[in-house]
Design a protein around this motif. Structure first.
Motif, PDB file in Angstrom:
ATOM      1  N   UNK A   1       7.921  48.699  16.646  1.00 38.94           N
ATOM      2  CA  UNK A   1       8.987  47.848  17.177  1.00 38.94           C
ATOM      3  C   UNK A   1       9.507  46.954  16.057  1.00 38.94           C
ATOM      4  N   UNK A   2      10.812  46.890  15.929  1.00 41.50           N
ATOM      5  CA  UNK A   2      11.428  46.014  14.934  1.00 41.50           C
ATOM      6  C   UNK A   2      11.385  44.580  15.465  1.00 41.50           C
ATOM      7  N   UNK A   3      10.450  43.795  14.948  1.00 40.63           N
ATOM      8  CA  UNK A   3      10.280  42.425  15.442  1.00 40.63           C
ATOM      9  C   UNK A   3      11.053  41.406  14.608  1.00 40.63           C
ATOM     10  N   UNK A   4      11.910  41.877  13.717  1.00 41.83           N
ATOM     11  CA  UNK A   4      12.667  40.953  12.877  1.00 41.83           C
ATOM     12  C   UNK A   4      13.529  40.026  13.716  1.00 41.83           C
ATOM     13  N   UNK A   5      14.013  40.518  14.844  1.00 44.73           N
ATOM     14  CA  UNK A   5      14.853  39.678  15.700  1.00 44.73           C
ATOM     15  C   UNK A   5      14.096  39.127  16.900  1.00 44.73           C
ATOM     16  N   UNK A   6      12.809  39.397  16.972  1.00 43.03           N
ATOM     17  CA  UNK A   6      11.997  38.879  18.066  1.00 43.03           C
ATOM     18  C   UNK A   6      11.571  37.448  17.763  1.00 43.03           C
ATOM     19  N   UNK A   7      11.390  36.693  18.809  1.00 43.54           N
ATOM     20  CA  UNK A   7      10.891  35.328  18.652  1.00 43.54           C
ATOM     21  C   UNK A   7       9.608  35.206  19.457  1.00 43.54           C
ATOM     22  N   UNK A   8       8.541  34.934  18.758  1.00 40.32           N
ATOM     23  CA  UNK A   8       7.247  34.666  19.375  1.00 40.32           C
ATOM     24  C   UNK A   8       6.915  33.213  19.101  1.00 40.32           C
ATOM     25  N   UNK A   9       6.744  32.448  20.168  1.00 40.39           N
ATOM     26  CA  UNK A   9       6.483  31.018  19.996  1.00 40.39           C
ATOM     27  C   UNK A   9       5.205  30.618  20.723  1.00 40.39           C
ATOM     28  N   UNK A  10       4.360  29.912  20.010  1.00 45.89           N
ATOM     29  CA  UNK A  10       3.152  29.354  20.607  1.00 45.89           C
ATOM     30  C   UNK A  10       3.499  27.983  21.159  1.00 45.89           C
ATOM     31  N   UNK A  11       2.989  27.704  22.340  1.00 47.73           N
ATOM     32  CA  UNK A  11       3.244  26.416  22.978  1.00 47.73           C
ATOM     33  C   UNK A  11       2.077  26.101  23.900  1.00 47.73           C
ATOM     34  N   UNK A  12       2.163  24.981  24.586  1.00 47.99           N
ATOM     35  CA  UNK A  12       1.155  24.630  25.582  1.00 47.99           C
ATOM     36  C   UNK A  12       1.842  24.169  26.851  1.00 47.99           C
TER      37      UNK A  12
ATOM     38  N   UNK B   1       2.351  31.842  25.259  1.00 45.06           N
ATOM     39  CA  UNK B   1       3.137  32.534  24.239  1.00 45.06           C
ATOM     40  C   UNK B   1       4.475  32.900  24.863  1.00 45.06           C
ATOM     41  N   UNK B   2       5.536  32.515  24.202  1.00 47.94           N
ATOM     42  CA  UNK B   2       6.882  32.839  24.676  1.00 47.94           C
ATOM     43  C   UNK B   2       7.459  33.928  23.766  1.00 47.94           C
ATOM     44  N   UNK B   3       7.964  34.980  24.399  1.00 47.09           N
ATOM     45  CA  UNK B   3       8.506  36.123  23.674  1.00 47.09           C
ATOM     46  C   UNK B   3       9.959  36.308  24.076  1.00 47.09           C
ATOM     47  N   UNK B   4      10.838  36.316  23.089  1.00 46.57           N
ATOM     48  CA  UNK B   4      12.260  36.578  23.326  1.00 46.57           C
ATOM     49  C   UNK B   4      12.647  37.825  22.545  1.00 46.57           C
ATOM     50  N   UNK B   5      13.305  38.755  23.247  1.00 48.43           N
ATOM     51  CA  UNK B   5      13.714  40.019  22.638  1.00 48.43           C
ATOM     52  C   UNK B   5      15.164  40.304  23.006  1.00 48.43           C
ATOM     53  N   UNK B   6      15.811  41.058  22.153  1.00 48.14           N
ATOM     54  CA  UNK B   6      17.142  41.560  22.509  1.00 48.14           C
ATOM     55  C   UNK B   6      16.948  42.586  23.617  1.00 48.14           C
TER      56      UNK B   6
END
Length: 96
Positions: free
Chosen positions: A50-61, A69-74
């Protein structure tokens, strides 16, 4: 990816006054766990092609300090990940 160690990290500033802090809640442990999980997920997606260059993985609480974990994908990447999950689920069912 949006983790501080990632090449794609945009260096967003953390504003401690923009969040609600509850005395006695251990936010660091939850964030650390989420950060590690985000890294593992990013690695797994990359290994799966998977091309994760445009993915956003964010750690939060959350408010109770639990990691999230928040994941944003096209849409195209989300469809690609969905196909991989369907294939993996089919293989697991057939193996079991």
């Amino acid at each position: 990816m949006d983790n501080p160690g990632d090449a794609e990290f945009e260096g967003a500033q953390f504003d401690p006054d923009a969040v609600l802090w509850v005395r006695g809640v251990d936010y660091v442990t939850g964030w650390r766990e989420a950060s590690q999980a985000a890294g593992e997920l990013g690695d797994a997606l990359t290994e799966a092609g998977v091309d994760v260059a445009r993915a956003k993985l964010r750690a939060s609480t959350t408010t109770d300090g639990s990691g999230v974990v928040r994941l944003e994908l096209s849409p195209a990447t989300a469809r690609e990940v969905a196909k991989l999950v369907h294939v993996a689920a089919t293989r697991w069912r057939e193996a079991g």
